[in-house]
Motif scaffolding. Sequence first.
Motif, mmCIF file in Angstrom:
data_model
loop_
_atom_site.group_PDB
_atom_site.id
_atom_site.type_symbol
_atom_site.label_atom_id
_atom_site.label_comp_id
_atom_site.label_asym_id
_atom_site.label_seq_id
_atom_site.Cartn_x
_atom_site.Cartn_y
_atom_site.Cartn_z
ATOM 1 N N ARG A 176 0.862 -1.247 -0.033
ATOM 2 C CA ARG A 176 -0.003 -0.100 0.009
ATOM 3 C C ARG A 176 0.822 1.197 0.141
ATOM 4 O O ARG A 176 0.365 2.328 -0.034
ATOM 5 C CB ARG A 176 -0.914 0.036 1.282
ATOM 6 C CG ARG A 176 -1.875 -1.243 1.344
ATOM 7 C CD ARG A 176 -2.816 -1.160 2.534
ATOM 8 N NE ARG A 176 -3.247 0.216 2.748
ATOM 9 C CZ ARG A 176 -3.370 1.081 3.740
ATOM 10 N NH1 ARG A 176 -2.466 0.701 4.697
ATOM 11 N NH2 ARG A 176 -4.116 2.086 3.647
ATOM 12 N N LYS A 179 0.513 4.086 -2.737
ATOM 13 C CA LYS A 179 -0.736 4.790 -2.759
ATOM 14 C C LYS A 179 -1.014 5.733 -1.484
ATOM 15 O O LYS A 179 -1.392 6.848 -1.523
ATOM 16 C CB LYS A 179 -1.934 3.723 -2.655
ATOM 17 C CG LYS A 179 -3.289 4.300 -3.113
ATOM 18 C CD LYS A 179 -4.280 3.245 -3.746
ATOM 19 C CE LYS A 179 -5.672 3.811 -4.267
ATOM 20 N NZ LYS A 179 -6.438 2.759 -4.756
ATOM 21 N N SER A 182 1.138 8.668 -2.438
ATOM 22 C CA SER A 182 0.390 9.635 -3.166
ATOM 23 C C SER A 182 -0.802 10.133 -2.590
ATOM 24 O O SER A 182 -1.073 11.410 -2.929
ATOM 25 C CB SER A 182 -0.065 8.609 -4.185
ATOM 26 O OG SER A 182 0.949 8.219 -5.113
ATOM 27 N N LYS A 183 -1.724 9.640 -1.599
ATOM 28 C CA LYS A 183 -2.770 10.178 -0.920
ATOM 29 C C LYS A 183 -2.385 11.257 0.001
ATOM 30 O O LYS A 183 -2.732 12.356 0.138
ATOM 31 C CB LYS A 183 -3.340 9.076 -0.397
ATOM 32 C CG LYS A 183 -4.496 8.305 -1.356
ATOM 33 C CD LYS A 183 -5.611 7.444 -0.972
ATOM 34 C CE LYS A 183 -6.440 6.865 -1.781
ATOM 35 N NZ LYS A 183 -7.556 6.184 -1.208
#
Length: 399
Positions: A176, A179, A182-183
Amino acid sequence: MRYNFNFEVCRFILLTVEVFQLLPLICVSFLSRFFSKKLDVGIGPDPLINNVFHKKSLDHKGFLSETFCYKNYYVTDNFDVNFYSNKRLALLSTLILRWPFLYCIFKYRAIIVYFNGGPLSTKSYFLWRFEPFLYYLANIKTIVLAYGSDVQDLHKTSNYLFKHAVSTDYPNHRYRRNKIVSKVDLWTNRGSHVIAGCDWIEYMNHWDSLLLSHFCIEQKEFNDSFKKRDSNSTFKILHAPNHRTIKGTSYIEDAVNSLKLEGLDVELQIIEGVSNQEVIDLIKNSDLIIDQLIGGWYAMFAIEAMSLGKPVICYLRNDFLEFYRTVGLLELNECPIINATPLNIKDVIRTQYNQRDLLVKFGLAGRAYVEKHHSLDYIGSHFTCVLKSLGIEPRIKVN
């Protein structure tokens, strides 16, 4: 090979659907900015109990707020809107119509979300990247919080024991990472206001305001719960791990078993997968609460225990304590939590067992600490300042 082919087909279908969804979502989001919103703040969609208390803190300050989620959690089901109450219909409508997102942009003036993102981030291949922009088009302000795994890029932590614990409890967390990074970047750069605190500061790139943590609690529910237990009775310790390795449960078990061999009349109760109300009832009948020994800061379980006048053991990293003192959020020796690590937990428990009169002092100090830093009024006042800075005033006047 067949599995990989099916996976690629499904991904292609989802990607195609989202490509066709994007333009209508842009148009509808812009259109929604001209509609009057019924509520000031929506809080979700992660089903976290602190959302319920955040709603209460906002209500006390005159804001009209609502909690929403996709599914209930065993800790609590006290959310105003559950989008997945009809699972088959909800999943289909979420993927095709994105109706939870549409619900939000026509209902709220602001939303409080975590770094996981809002309703558009769920079951989304790439649309989540556009969610902050769509809220901007809808003239909806976004207040962004952290809760833990939503920001934990383990490359950033200096806590090797915590990294080891996450790798043990959640080996898939490594997949994860991209991601998560990125978030965190997306919502940090595009959110209207980012609030940091707790040990999350180690993983965050920037914040607009800072708290010890955003967790809050309604203390009036617990006003009659403070009791001094008989010093000759069994010494009851309570521990409630949602992640055993991360919380250091095995170290606590080993320490208590060793103390029993020494002849101490001590009992450890470990509770998992129970409702928040059950946890509260068990806290009331315990002498000592142990939160965690690995992460470096306290969370909701410790706050609930302190609010009930119970002494709490938890590992607090010195660099975090020094940072929060330096920025003015903590005074010297203000935090009443009894600090412990896996290496000294047995000695710390033994000390509390032999000096039970001091537990009353820790308990009373804990109640005062929660009232100062984690009350509905304190956290509600912080949210009020944030919302007002974003141009959102409360609709109801409160005394």
